[in-house]
Design a protein around this motif. Structure first.
Motif, PDB file in Angstrom:
ATOM      1  N   ARG A  26      11.286   5.001  -0.433  1.00 32.75           N
ATOM      2  CA  ARG A  26      11.929   4.483   0.803  1.00 32.75           C
ATOM      3  C   ARG A  26      13.222   4.949   0.874  1.00 32.75           C
ATOM      4  O   ARG A  26      13.935   5.416   1.836  1.00 32.75           O
ATOM      5  CB  ARG A  26      11.804   2.980   1.092  1.00 32.75           C
ATOM      6  N   ILE A  27      13.964   4.816  -0.546  1.00 35.08           N
ATOM      7  CA  ILE A  27      15.485   5.086  -0.399  1.00 35.08           C
ATOM      8  C   ILE A  27      15.564   6.752  -0.528  1.00 35.08           C
ATOM      9  O   ILE A  27      16.657   7.283   0.134  1.00 35.08           O
ATOM     10  CB  ILE A  27      16.147   4.456  -1.361  1.00 35.08           C
ATOM     11  N   LYS A  56      -0.384  -3.015   2.118  1.00 39.58           N
ATOM     12  CA  LYS A  56       0.135  -1.960   2.544  1.00 39.58           C
ATOM     13  C   LYS A  56      -0.669  -1.715   3.829  1.00 39.58           C
ATOM     14  O   LYS A  56       0.037  -1.397   4.874  1.00 39.58           O
ATOM     15  CB  LYS A  56      -0.056  -0.849   1.790  1.00 39.58           C
ATOM     16  N   SER A  92       3.708  -8.738   3.479  1.00 41.23           N
ATOM     17  CA  SER A  92       4.968  -8.348   2.675  1.00 41.23           C
ATOM     18  C   SER A  92       4.962  -8.883   1.123  1.00 41.23           C
ATOM     19  O   SER A  92       4.120  -9.800   0.904  1.00 41.23           O
ATOM     20  CB  SER A  92       6.259  -9.183   3.484  1.00 41.23           C
ATOM     21  N   PHE A 138       9.128  -0.239  -9.211  1.00 40.85           N
ATOM     22  CA  PHE A 138      10.059   0.063  -7.957  1.00 40.85           C
ATOM     23  C   PHE A 138       9.766   1.441  -7.294  1.00 40.85           C
ATOM     24  O   PHE A 138      10.625   1.940  -6.742  1.00 40.85           O
ATOM     25  CB  PHE A 138      11.455   0.236  -8.625  1.00 40.85           C
ATOM     26  N   LYS A 139       8.556   1.969  -7.387  1.00 43.52           N
ATOM     27  CA  LYS A 139       8.359   3.345  -6.853  1.00 43.52           C
ATOM     28  C   LYS A 139       8.205   3.390  -5.369  1.00 43.52           C
ATOM     29  O   LYS A 139       8.505   4.232  -4.646  1.00 43.52           O
ATOM     30  CB  LYS A 139       7.084   3.988  -7.354  1.00 43.52           C
ATOM     31  N   GLU A 140       7.821   2.162  -4.627  1.00 41.18           N
ATOM     32  CA  GLU A 140       7.752   2.057  -3.383  1.00 41.18           C
ATOM     33  C   GLU A 140       9.412   2.158  -2.585  1.00 41.18           C
ATOM     34  O   GLU A 140       9.792   2.773  -1.776  1.00 41.18           O
ATOM     35  CB  GLU A 140       7.438   0.833  -2.761  1.00 41.18           C
ATOM     36  N   GLN A 141      10.097   1.384  -3.495  1.00 45.13           N
ATOM     37  CA  GLN A 141      11.694   1.159  -3.184  1.00 45.13           C
ATOM     38  C   GLN A 141      12.346   2.644  -3.137  1.00 45.13           C
ATOM     39  O   GLN A 141      13.167   3.102  -2.570  1.00 45.13           O
ATOM     40  CB  GLN A 141      12.468   0.278  -3.977  1.00 45.13           C
ATOM     41  N   ILE A 142      12.066   3.203  -4.374  1.00 46.48           N
ATOM     42  CA  ILE A 142      12.557   4.789  -4.609  1.00 46.48           C
ATOM     43  C   ILE A 142      11.998   5.727  -3.450  1.00 46.48           C
ATOM     44  O   ILE A 142      12.878   6.366  -2.795  1.00 46.48           O
ATOM     45  CB  ILE A 142      12.073   5.197  -5.909  1.00 46.48           C
TER      46      ILE A 142
END
Length: 444
Positions: free
Chosen positions: A260-261, A177, A182, A254-258
């Motif tokens: 971000r979305i 981060k 990536s 998936f907390k980062e994707q959550i």
């Protein structure tokens, strides 16, 4: 000129307390919780953490509060996994694995090793250890297997897998981060080397524990009698508790994707404690009994004491100066610096908390980058070295403490000194191999 160590009276006290604490941890003359706790108290009373803006105790407590997510996460997983374990799911999985490999204890070592590695890459090492350790202990007990080869393999693979993806370990997550690495980049660099080192780990285990493994005999007739379905004790917990556990793990993955979305940020402690309390509510578990039976308070207090003891090194800038010395010793040679960071990180992470060390070294490498050096290889040397070193001692990483704590609760005592004799040589071997691969890939 060699950077001078800031050996103020507080620096010296921090260093002395650390050495005394580790002496008693290694010799096991005093309980590890008392050692870590008393070490932290001595540092606070000695005013090591005192500043103009806060008392020694107030500043010392910050090193615990900064790790509340880890403590809350561990508590939540202890409760949730403990409740789901009542279903017999872990025992059923263990029996199924044994039957699939027909009781071959060599193949069992391989299967458990790569199961741990894969789960760590996807779910991070602490929940993996909380799930896999009960399986290992059950198999060791039922099949009369030697504990150390299997537990050592599991712990080593969990630490090694911590370098494979950005979600497999807090240090890898922080580094990726902060630096802007990536998911695919981490896998194609550290992840590839992790897979190579995993083979080295198994070869090492088979060699070091060859006598114990040769003398082990598993009766195929006993294995044939195993019935995975018979191990399932509470199907209500299985059908309702397992989905809760799966949901908790998926939310952490998936907390980062959550975020971000949806813009909603969630932390590991919130997710695991939420899942634990929900399971207690659904299955009508009394909090008092759950807190007494499922939470290993000894491990938690050990963590808190160790956070303060190691935090004193960060507070007095000893870790920061150590990083500066490594840079100075290299003389500007990227090859030598890569060697120092890959091997040095491995050895240091065996004995000090890898989170403050990793954070400090990330800052040091970023400072080097500003001078014009191409530091890209150093990110992988640091990431891999830190994870490799985590397996060097029983307290090299949080997952180690949890695994050995659970083993002791089941009546298996593992000597600190004996583990070091086995763990440190592997750390050295893997660190040298890591340096060799990084050198051939990036520096030639």
């Amino acid at each position: 000129m060699m950077p001078e160590l800031p050996l103020s009276i507080f620096s010296l006290v921090s260093l002395i307390v650390l050495l005394v604490v580790y002496y008693y941890l290694i010799t096991e003359k005093i309980n590890k919780v008392l050692v870590a706790g008393l070490g932290a108290i001595v540092l606070v009373l000695a005013q090591v953490f005192r500043t103009t803006s806060g008392t020694s105790q107030e500043n010392a407590v910050t090193f615990i509060s900064h790790n509340l997510d880890i403590l809350g996460f561990v508590i939540g997983m202890m409760i949730l996994v403990g409740i789901v374990r009542d279903s017999g799911m872990f025992e059923a999985l263990a029996i199924w694995l044994v039957k699939k490999i027909k009781g071959n204890h060599y193949w069992l070592l391989v299967v458990l090793g790569y199961l741990t590695l894969l789960m760590t890459m996807l779910f991070s090492n602490i929940p993996t250890i909380l799930i896999v350790t009960p399986i290992v202990l059950i198999l060791v007990k039922e099949l009369k297997l030697p504990l150390m080869p299997y537990l050592f393999t599991m712990v080593t693979m969990a630490n090694l897998g911590g370098a494979a993806t950005p979600i497999s370990d807090p240090t890898t997550y922080y580094q990726a981060k902060t630096v802007g690495l990536s998911f695919a980049e981490v896998i194609s660099n550290s992840g590839l080397i992790v897979m190579i080192l995993s083979v080295v780990v198994l070869a090492y285990v088979f060699f070091v524990f060859r006598k114990e493994l040769r003398s082990t005999k598993v009766n195929p007739k006993d294995v044939a009698l195993f019935r995975p379905a018979a191990a399932l004790r509470n199907k209500r917990v299985l059908y309702r508790g397992t989905p809760i556990l799966a949901l908790v793990i998926l939310l952490m993955v998936f907390k980062e994707q959550i975020a971000r979305i949806t813009g909603i940020t969630i932390d590991n402690a919130t997710v695991t404690l939420g899942g634990a309390f929900l399971a207690m509510l659904i299955f009508h578990r009394e909090p008092k009994k759950v807190f007494q039976q499922l939470i290993d308070w000894e491990i938690l207090f050990f963590f808190m004491g160790l956070f303060v003891v190691v935090g004193s090194l960060e507070f007095t800038h000893l870790i920061e100066k150590l990083g500066e010395i490594l840079v100075h010793i290299s003389g500007g040679s990227m090859t030598f610096l890569t060697f120092l960071i890959s091997t040095g990180s491995g050895m240091l992470s065996s004995f000090i908390d890898n989170v403050p060390y990793n954070i400090t070294m990330v800052a040091a490498i970023q400072a080097m980058e500003k001078t014009g050096l191409t530091v890209y290889p150093l990110w992988w040397a640091l990431n891999l070295g830190t994870s490799i070193g985590g397996a060097g001692s029983p307290i090299g990483a949080a997952c180690n403490v949890i695994a050995f704590g659970q083993a002791e609760k089941e009546g298996y005592h593992l000597s600190f000194g004996k583990y070091l004799k086995i763990g440190i040589p592997l750390v050295i071997i893997n660190s040298l191999i890591t340096f060799g691969i990084i050198y051939l890939r990036y520096l030639t």
